[in-house]
Enzyme design. Structure first.
Site, mmCIF file in Angstrom:
data_model
loop_
_atom_site.group_PDB
_atom_site.id
_atom_site.type_symbol
_atom_site.label_atom_id
_atom_site.label_comp_id
_atom_site.label_asym_id
_atom_site.label_seq_id
_atom_site.Cartn_x
_atom_site.Cartn_y
_atom_site.Cartn_z
ATOM 1 N N HIS A 44 0.869 -1.177 0.000
ATOM 2 C CA HIS A 44 0.000 0.000 0.000
ATOM 3 C C HIS A 44 0.902 1.222 0.000
ATOM 4 C CE1 HIS A 44 -3.833 2.081 1.761
ATOM 5 N NE2 HIS A 44 -3.121 2.930 1.014
ATOM 6 N N HIS A 51 6.142 3.860 4.468
ATOM 7 C CA HIS A 51 6.583 2.465 4.549
ATOM 8 C C HIS A 51 7.011 2.016 3.153
ATOM 9 C CE1 HIS A 51 2.236 2.370 3.976
ATOM 10 N NE2 HIS A 51 2.015 2.561 5.259
ATOM 11 N N GLU A 76 -2.602 -1.710 -3.165
ATOM 12 C CA GLU A 76 -3.732 -1.035 -2.536
ATOM 13 C C GLU A 76 -3.502 0.471 -2.550
ATOM 14 O OE1 GLU A 76 -3.813 -2.382 1.471
ATOM 15 O OE2 GLU A 76 -4.583 -4.368 0.976
ATOM 16 N N HIS A 198 -7.329 -7.318 7.215
ATOM 17 C CA HIS A 198 -7.104 -6.409 8.329
ATOM 18 C C HIS A 198 -7.199 -7.160 9.650
ATOM 19 C CE1 HIS A 198 -6.229 -2.109 8.848
ATOM 20 N NE2 HIS A 198 -6.595 -2.325 10.090
#
Length: 248
Positions: A44, A51, A76, A198
């Site tokens: 993502h 990150h 994502e 998640h």
């Protein structure tokens, strides 16, 4: 078919970014995950690159193409013009669109398809025209699935954060699994594939997989990387694959 596992590498990248050093290697950990049997890799990339860095995308694409041609790359993100321009040259097999504000620490809600579906339709069409499967992040709300299907997307990814938060409350966990299951049933009835992600763990995956037999894929980062500190990446991937229903 057993549920496929995509390993989210964001937490690996976040650890790397604490120092101006190349380790832990995002591609190296991705390679270990795929060698251990993971079906794909997820990232993502956020606008601040806190990150996953934009430069990681081409490296991961090269890893998959050169060494694991049957694996999938899932990217994502919020479908801004900048995000679309970033990912389209990478040719991900799957794009998962999330309604995140760039300032959010992590994804924490799905799209409101009744209100945002028209906004999503041309983006879904654009990405599918470039060969990507399109998945849309969705809350466990069965009533929203007709509007989700109307966007033209291939799949939804059920947001399982509330389920992950019930780790110490079995009765609440059972209620959340049922909510997710009813949403998945409604999605399948509309012709949508179902992913989930998640705060999924080795402990809570089996109940979810049992309730949603059509669950195509789970994307797991935080819980998997946390386990890898204890069991190593390869051993952790094998543990998660078994939790997904794959033979040990």
């Amino acid at each position: 078919m057993p549920t496929e596992l995509s390993v989210n590498l964001n937490a690996v990248a976040m650890l790397r970014n604490r120092r101006d050093l190349p380790w832990p290697s995002v591609t190296g950990m991705g390679r270990i995950a795929l060698e251990a049997g993971a079906h794909g890799l997820t990232v993502h990339p956020r606008p601040d690159q806190r990150h996953i860095r934009f430069s990681d995308l081409a490296d991961l694409r090269q890893l998959i193409d050169a060494e694991f041609p049957d694996a999938e790359f899932n990217i994502e993100g919020y479908p801004s013009a900048e995000f679309l321009a970033l990912i389209e040259p990478i040719r991900p097999e799957q794009v998962t669109l999330v309604p995140d504000d760039p300032r959010q620490a992590t994804s924490d809600h799905g799209w409101n398809f009744a209100e945002q579906g028209e906004q999503l339709k041309p983006i879904v069409e654009r990405l599918k025209g470039r060969g990507a499967r399109v998945s849309l992040f969705a809350d466990a709300d069965a009533a929203q699935m007709p509007a989700a299907a109307a966007t033209g997307a291939d799949r939804i990814e059920l947001y399982t954060g509330p389920y992950g938060g019930t780790f110490d409350d079995p009765e609440a966990a059972a209620r959340e699994v049922q909510r997710l299951g009813l949403a998945a049933d409604a999605a399948v009835a509309e012709g949508l594939g179902v992913n989930a992600g998640h705060d999924l763990t080795v402990a809570n995956l089996p109940a979810l997989v049992r309730r949603i037999p059509d669950l195509a894929e789970v994307s797991i980062g935080h819980g998997l990387i946390a386990d890898a500190l204890e069991h190593g990446m390869a051993g952790t991937v094998r543990r998660f694959l078994e939790a997904c229903g794959h033979a040990g």
